[in-house]
Enzyme design. Structure first.
Site, mmCIF file in Angstrom:
data_model
loop_
_atom_site.group_PDB
_atom_site.id
_atom_site.type_symbol
_atom_site.label_atom_id
_atom_site.label_comp_id
_atom_site.label_asym_id
_atom_site.label_seq_id
_atom_site.Cartn_x
_atom_site.Cartn_y
_atom_site.Cartn_z
ATOM 1 N N HIS A 47 0.829 -1.211 0.000
ATOM 2 C CA HIS A 47 0.000 0.000 0.000
ATOM 3 C C HIS A 47 0.860 1.256 0.000
ATOM 4 C CE1 HIS A 47 -2.533 3.055 2.214
ATOM 5 N NE2 HIS A 47 -3.279 2.786 1.163
ATOM 6 N N GLU A 50 2.032 1.717 -3.490
ATOM 7 C CA GLU A 50 0.942 2.236 -4.315
ATOM 8 C C GLU A 50 0.849 3.755 -4.207
ATOM 9 O OE1 GLU A 50 -3.373 3.412 -3.669
ATOM 10 O OE2 GLU A 50 -3.104 1.360 -2.925
ATOM 11 N N HIS A 51 0.972 4.271 -2.991
ATOM 12 C CA HIS A 51 0.950 5.724 -2.787
ATOM 13 C C HIS A 51 2.173 6.391 -3.407
ATOM 14 C CE1 HIS A 51 -2.203 6.819 0.364
ATOM 15 N NE2 HIS A 51 -2.448 5.545 0.085
ATOM 16 N N GLU A 127 -4.553 7.723 7.470
ATOM 17 C CA GLU A 127 -5.514 6.780 6.890
ATOM 18 C C GLU A 127 -5.746 5.589 7.825
ATOM 19 O OE1 GLU A 127 -6.137 4.298 2.673
ATOM 20 O OE2 GLU A 127 -4.299 5.453 3.024
#
Length: 415
Positions: A47, A50-51, A127
């Site tokens: 993740h 991905e960012h 998040e």
């Protein structure tokens, strides 16, 4: 509709679905890597990567990546799951080459500057905190960890704040180099696009992918159990589940119809019996989560502390009933819902693009819609009762978030 598949010499798989009646193209790269591929000390790195892919390359700054796609009215996005990471765009047909170039650029030439990484780590930690503060969100992480304890399949996609903050540039870049190889990737497009031109664009834009490395995934080992977290909330949030099926399991379609029949809409058994007749919940539904080698079947419900003690026994009763008492009308309705969902998705370039990428990744070929519909149609009364007996007899998983209340214990029907 015309689906074409090409595999380049380096193993990169390319698939496109030509739709002459639209003016747009949805396209993207699906990488066969996700949370289940992470060591515990780098949980969350898929993740993070991905960012970070959007935070600058050797050719473009983070702003230029966003500006390039939005200046032609397009959109660019990504997501991480337990088995895949996807990067995708939607643009007008004449801008497909630009979108391919941008996605190829961010997946091969990201710079991962330390300052950008530090900023994005703070964003991701926020998040993570936001997910924790949302009980009907975090309960799914608790459910996964309880169903698959002490293994990568059970860890959260977002990771933990401590592990995310501990990652450095070399760790993230190394993970990308290790996993983002041509043979581990599918590039897919659906819309008004020519396959030959698309293949040439991809071949040019994805020419710097690293050589593949072999990494063996640990088998998913469902175990189940119970998890409770007391919080000062107005509602009790529950997830009740059992061992499910994989995408390739012969019972996949029967389990899909069962989930729809059991808790897939307002006419489903759970909604009618527990919400409409008894008024015990505002929200209740069942769902099927599938992976390459397993899955879960589960029921989510949000209820009040006073109503919670009645909920678990009622869900269990409905599970017991569906094994012996299911009508053809229910099955016909559930099959119709699934077929409509499948056929309606064909109207979306984005849905077609993602569906093809997943099919190539999972099965090595695009699955014709007619084949899928036939398998849904083939699910009959005996199949529903058989798969219900199979699923509901297994070890159970029960996760609860909310005020202290006696919800009872969710047990298998064979107990």
């Amino acid at each position: 509709m015309s689906i074409d598949v090409t595999t380049l010499d380096n193993g990169l798989r390319i698939i496109s679905d030509h739709m002459s009646t639209v003016e747009t193209v949805s396209l993207g790269a699906w990488v066969d890597v996700g949370t289940r591929d992470e060591a515990i000390e780098i949980n969350g790195i898929s993740h993070v990567l991905e960012h970070m892919a959007f935070k600058g390359t050797k050719r473009r700054t983070a702003y230029e990546i966003a500006e390039s796609i939005e200046s032609v009215g397009g959109s660019l996005n990504a997501y991480t799951s337990r088995e895949h990471t996807a990067y995708f765009a939607k643009v007008l047909k004449e801008d497909a080459g630009l979108a391919v170039d941008i996605i190829g650029d961010i997946l091969q030439h990201s710079t991962m500057e330390p300052e950008e990484l530090a900023r994005e780590q703070t964003v991701i930690v926020q998040e993570i905190h936001q997910a924790y503060d949302t009980p009907d969100d975090i309960i799914f992480d608790y459910f996964q960890e309880t169903a698959y304890p002490d293994q990568a399949m059970g860890r959260p996609v977002l990771g933990t704040a401590e592990r995310v903050r501990a990652m450095n540039r070399n760790t993230v870049l190394g993970y990308m180099t290790d996993h983002y190889s041509a043979s581990n990737m599918v590039v897919s497009a659906a819309g008004n696009i020519d396959h030959g031109a698309f293949v040439k664009q991809v071949e040019d834009a994805f020419s710097a992918l690293p050589a593949p490395k072999n990494f063996d995934r640990d088998d998913a080992s469902y175990r189940g159990g119970t998890f409770r977290e007391e919080r000062d909330l107005e509602q009790v949030h529950l997830l009740l589940g059992v061992d499910g099926v994989s995408y390739s399991d012969p019972d996949f379609y029967a389990a899909s119809v069962l989930s729809t029949l059991f808790g897939g809409g307002m006419s489903s058994r759970l909604f009618q019996e527990i919400r409409e007749k008894r008024g015990l919940v505002y929200s209740i539904y069942s769902f099927l989560s599938c992976y390459t080698d397993g899955g879960t079947f589960a029921v989510y419900a949000g209820t009040g502390p006073e109503e919670a003690p009645s909920l678990v026994p009622l869900v269990r009763d409905e599970m017991e009933k569906v094994i012996t008492d299911v009508t053809d009308d229910e099955i016909n309705r559930a099959r119709a819902q699934l077929k409509a969902s499948i056929l309606m998705s064909l109207e979306s370039t984005s849905s077609r693009c993602e569906q093809m990428a997943r099919q190539i990744s999972l099965f090595g070929r695009p699955i014709p819609t007619e084949e899928t519909v036939e398998k849904v149609e083939a699910v009959d009364n005996a199949a529903i009762r058989r798969v219900a007996a199979r699923l509901f007899a297994g070890p159970t998983t029960q996760t609860i978030v909310g005020p202290k209340t006696d919800t009872g214990t969710f047990t298998a029907l064979a107990s």
